[in-house]
Each structure stands twice: as structure tokens, then as C-alpha cells.
Design a protein around this motif. Structure first.
Motif, PDB file in Angstrom:
ATOM      1  N   ARG A  45       0.841  -1.194   0.000  1.00 24.04           N
ATOM      2  CA  ARG A  45       0.000   0.000   0.000  1.00 24.04           C
ATOM      3  C   ARG A  45       0.875   1.242   0.000  1.00 24.04           C
ATOM      4  NH1 ARG A  45      -4.689  -0.349   4.424  1.00 24.04           N
ATOM      5  NH2 ARG A  45      -5.296   1.523   3.278  1.00 24.04           N
ATOM      6  N   GLY A  46       0.515   2.204  -0.836  1.00 29.20           N
ATOM      7  CA  GLY A  46       1.278   3.436  -0.957  1.00 29.20           C
ATOM      8  C   GLY A  46       2.259   3.452  -2.101  1.00 29.20           C
ATOM      9  N   ASP A  47       2.555   2.286  -2.691  1.00 33.67           N
ATOM     10  CA  ASP A  47       3.435   2.231  -3.853  1.00 33.67           C
ATOM     11  C   ASP A  47       2.735   2.788  -5.087  1.00 33.67           C
ATOM     12  OD1 ASP A  47       5.538   1.081  -2.511  1.00 33.67           O
ATOM     13  OD2 ASP A  47       5.184  -0.951  -3.239  1.00 33.67           O
ATOM     14  N   GLY A  48       3.519   3.135  -6.085  1.00 34.06           N
ATOM     15  CA  GLY A  48       2.974   3.351  -7.413  1.00 34.06           C
ATOM     16  C   GLY A  48       2.991   2.028  -8.156  1.00 34.06           C
ATOM     17  N   PHE A  49       2.074   1.873  -9.089  1.00 35.94           N
ATOM     18  CA  PHE A  49       2.036   0.637  -9.878  1.00 35.94           C
ATOM     19  C   PHE A  49       1.791   1.001 -11.335  1.00 35.94           C
ATOM     20  CE2 PHE A  49      -0.174  -2.971 -11.855  1.00 35.94           C
ATOM     21  CZ  PHE A  49       0.780  -3.966 -11.645  1.00 35.94           C
ATOM     22  N   THR A  50       2.704   0.582 -12.207  1.00 34.95           N
ATOM     23  CA  THR A  50       2.602   0.900 -13.624  1.00 34.95           C
ATOM     24  C   THR A  50       1.902  -0.214 -14.382  1.00 34.95           C
ATOM     25  OG1 THR A  50       4.677   2.156 -13.514  1.00 34.95           O
ATOM     26  CG2 THR A  50       3.892   1.504 -15.708  1.00 34.95           C
ATOM     27  N   LYS A  91      -1.475   5.296  -7.561  1.00 34.69           N
ATOM     28  CA  LYS A  91      -1.007   4.905  -6.237  1.00 34.69           C
ATOM     29  C   LYS A  91      -1.861   3.753  -5.733  1.00 34.69           C
ATOM     30  CE  LYS A  91       0.446   6.911  -1.823  1.00 34.69           C
ATOM     31  NZ  LYS A  91       0.533   8.165  -1.031  1.00 34.69           N
ATOM     32  N   VAL A  92      -1.191   2.720  -5.237  1.00 29.42           N
ATOM     33  CA  VAL A  92      -1.884   1.500  -4.815  1.00 29.42           C
ATOM     34  C   VAL A  92      -2.888   1.793  -3.709  1.00 29.42           C
ATOM     35  CG1 VAL A  92      -1.598  -0.760  -3.721  1.00 29.42           C
ATOM     36  CG2 VAL A  92      -0.005  -0.017  -5.522  1.00 29.42           C
ATOM     37  N   ASP A  93      -4.098   1.300  -3.899  1.00 27.34           N
ATOM     38  CA  ASP A  93      -5.222   1.368  -2.968  1.00 27.34           C
ATOM     39  C   ASP A  93      -5.796   2.763  -2.804  1.00 27.34           C
ATOM     40  OD1 ASP A  93      -7.041  -0.238  -1.628  1.00 27.34           O
ATOM     41  OD2 ASP A  93      -6.151   0.139   0.347  1.00 27.34           O
ATOM     42  N   GLU A  94      -5.565   3.623  -3.786  1.00 26.71           N
ATOM     43  CA  GLU A  94      -6.282   4.887  -3.847  1.00 26.71           C
ATOM     44  C   GLU A  94      -7.212   4.848  -5.060  1.00 26.71           C
ATOM     45  OE1 GLU A  94      -3.906   8.360  -3.813  1.00 26.71           O
ATOM     46  OE2 GLU A  94      -3.235   8.084  -1.738  1.00 26.71           O
ATOM     47  N   ILE A  95      -8.400   5.419  -4.925  1.00 33.12           N
ATOM     48  CA  ILE A  95      -9.306   5.520  -6.065  1.00 33.12           C
ATOM     49  C   ILE A  95      -8.759   6.579  -7.011  1.00 33.12           C
ATOM     50  CG2 ILE A  95     -11.658   6.045  -6.800  1.00 33.12           C
ATOM     51  CD1 ILE A  95     -12.601   5.245  -4.020  1.00 33.12           C
TER      52      ILE A  95
END
Length: 248
Positions: A45-50, A91-95
């Protein structure tokens, strides 16, 4: 098998980005240093994901009647004149709300379908989703990225039905699954339309990260009605929200 970053390079001029969600250097708190969509990674959680979204004809996503990831060079998307690629890094787990400007890139709808994808050894891809043709364009989608212990397992399009466009003359309900705008109503249709038919994708996460922390954003977005995220982004009010207010 060679990864399709070669495809991404070959269609670099067709890359579409929105809301700053691109493969830029990691921000503070982002521990994921993998920025290529055709590479494997684990997230927290909190990472960026491409990840990428490829636009093309439906048949171009299949090889010997089997759907492959756009990262698979056997699909030959790099040599397909109608194929285009959009890259995003939410950003992981953000809408998030992602947009693709179909006015600038009309071939996105000419291709007809899109597939979301990420990974190489652990390749995941969504089913092809209809985007548009000469008659209709679907402008609102919900995409869910599902992880298990931080590894991407699936990407799937969530269908919300047609309640939001019932009785509205500029819209039609396709297959009782999704609302579509008549192409003649779009600015980029060269038919005198007044609506900017850019594609909006509501993005959410489900499953668990590499520390088994539950990803909750899907439960939040599942309670939202179609198009509701537009009102949450003030910087999109003029370009997106106001256009729908004219027709709703």
C-alpha cells in the motif's frame, strides 16, 4: 518470448497519459522501482504501480484463438497501425480517475476494444472491453486491479448497468451492460457534436499487498454510481464534468 516494451517503443507517439499518472521517478513512500508495464513486481500500500492499456481491434488480442497479454510479441501489436498504448502509474489502494483523450487520439475508438495489462512471467490481462465504433462510444469504465500478496492476479472491468443513462436521448444501453454516447454527439466525430468524448476510467484495487494488508479501495468505489468520480476532481470540472451536465 520477447516482452512488448518493444511495442510500447514502436508506438511511443501514441502514448496517452492523464492526471500526471505516468512512469516518473518514485515519490516519497513509493518503494516500487519497476516502471515498465511488461515487468514483474510486488507492491505494498502506498506504492505506485505501472500498467498499460492497449487499444486495437478485438481479434488483434488473440493468437490461435487464445487471448494473450499485449506484452507477448506474438500479437504483433507494434506493427498494427491501429494499435495504441496508454501508460498509467496510480497509487496502490487509492481511487483514481484515468482519462484518455479520444479527440487527440481518434484511433483509440477506431480500434474498437481495449485490454488492461501488466507483468511478464506473471502476466495478467483483462478481457477486451468495447470502446467505440462509428456509431457509439463508451466513455465511462470501472477497472479493478486484483492482487494476492502483492502480486497482480487479474484486471477486470466492472459493469454497472445502464441505470445512469436511462431515458437520455444522447445515450444508448449496449447489451444491458453499459451506457454509450452516440458518436454523432462527439466533438471528435467531425459531425458537429458538442461533447468531448474522452474516456474516463475509475480505478480501484482489491486483494492483499505483499504484507497481507487488505486493499480496500474497491469496496469504496463499488458504492459509487457511474460518472460520480468526475465531481471529485475539480481540475477536470471544465473538461469533463461540465460536458456531462449539459446532457444529463
Amino acid at each position: 518470448m520477447r516482452v512488448a516494451m518493444e511495442m510500447a517503443m514502436a508506438v511511443a507517439m501514441a502514448v496517452v497519459v492523464a492526471l500526471g499518472m505516468v512512469a516518473t521517478p518514485a515519490e516519497a513512500g513509493d518503494n516500487n522501482r519497476v516502471f515498465q508495464p511488461c515487468a514483474d513486481t510486488k507492491i505494498q500500500r502506498g506504492d505506485g504501480f505501472t500498467f498499460g492499456i492497449a487499444f486495437s481491434t478485438r481479434d488483434s488480442f488473440f493468437f490461435n484463438q487464445t487471448q494473450l497479454s499485449p506484452c507477448d510479441s506474438r500479437l504483433a501489436l507494434a506493427s498494427n497501425a491501429n494499435a495504441q498504448l496508454a501508460l498509467f502509474r496510480p497509487k496502490v489502494d487509492e481511487i483514481s480517475l484515468l482519462t484518455v483523450n479520444t479527440t487527440v487520439y481518434p484511433a483509440v475508438t477506431n480500434g474498437g476494444f481495449m485490454v488492461a495489462f501488466a507483468g511478464r512471467k506473471y502476466a495478467a490481462r483483462s478481457l477486451p472491453a468495447f470502446v467505440g465504433n462509428s456509431s457509439y462510444i463508451v466513455t465511462s469504465f470501472t477497472l479493478v486491479l486484483e492482487f494476492q500478496k502483492g502480486r497482480l492476479q487479474n484486471l477486470y472491468w466492472k459493469r454497472d448497468g445502464c441505470a445512469s443513462c436511462s431515458g437520455k436521448s444522447n445515450f444508448v444501453c449496449l447489451n444491458k451492460l453499459e451506457c454509450a454516447i452516440k458518436t454523432s454527439s462527439c466533438k471528435n466525430a467531425n459531425q458537429g457534436g458538442s461533447v468531448d468524448c474522452s474516456i474516463g476510467i475509475q480505478l480501484a484495487f482489491s486483494g492483499t499487498d505483499e504484507h497481507d494488508a487488505v486493499l480496500n479501495s474497491w469496496y469504496e468505489v463499488s458504492n459509487l454510481q457511474q460518472y460520480s468520480l468526475y465531481g471529485l476532481y475539480s481540475n477536470l470540472r471544465d473538461s469533463l464534468t461540465s460536458q456531462y451536465n449539459k446532457i444529463f
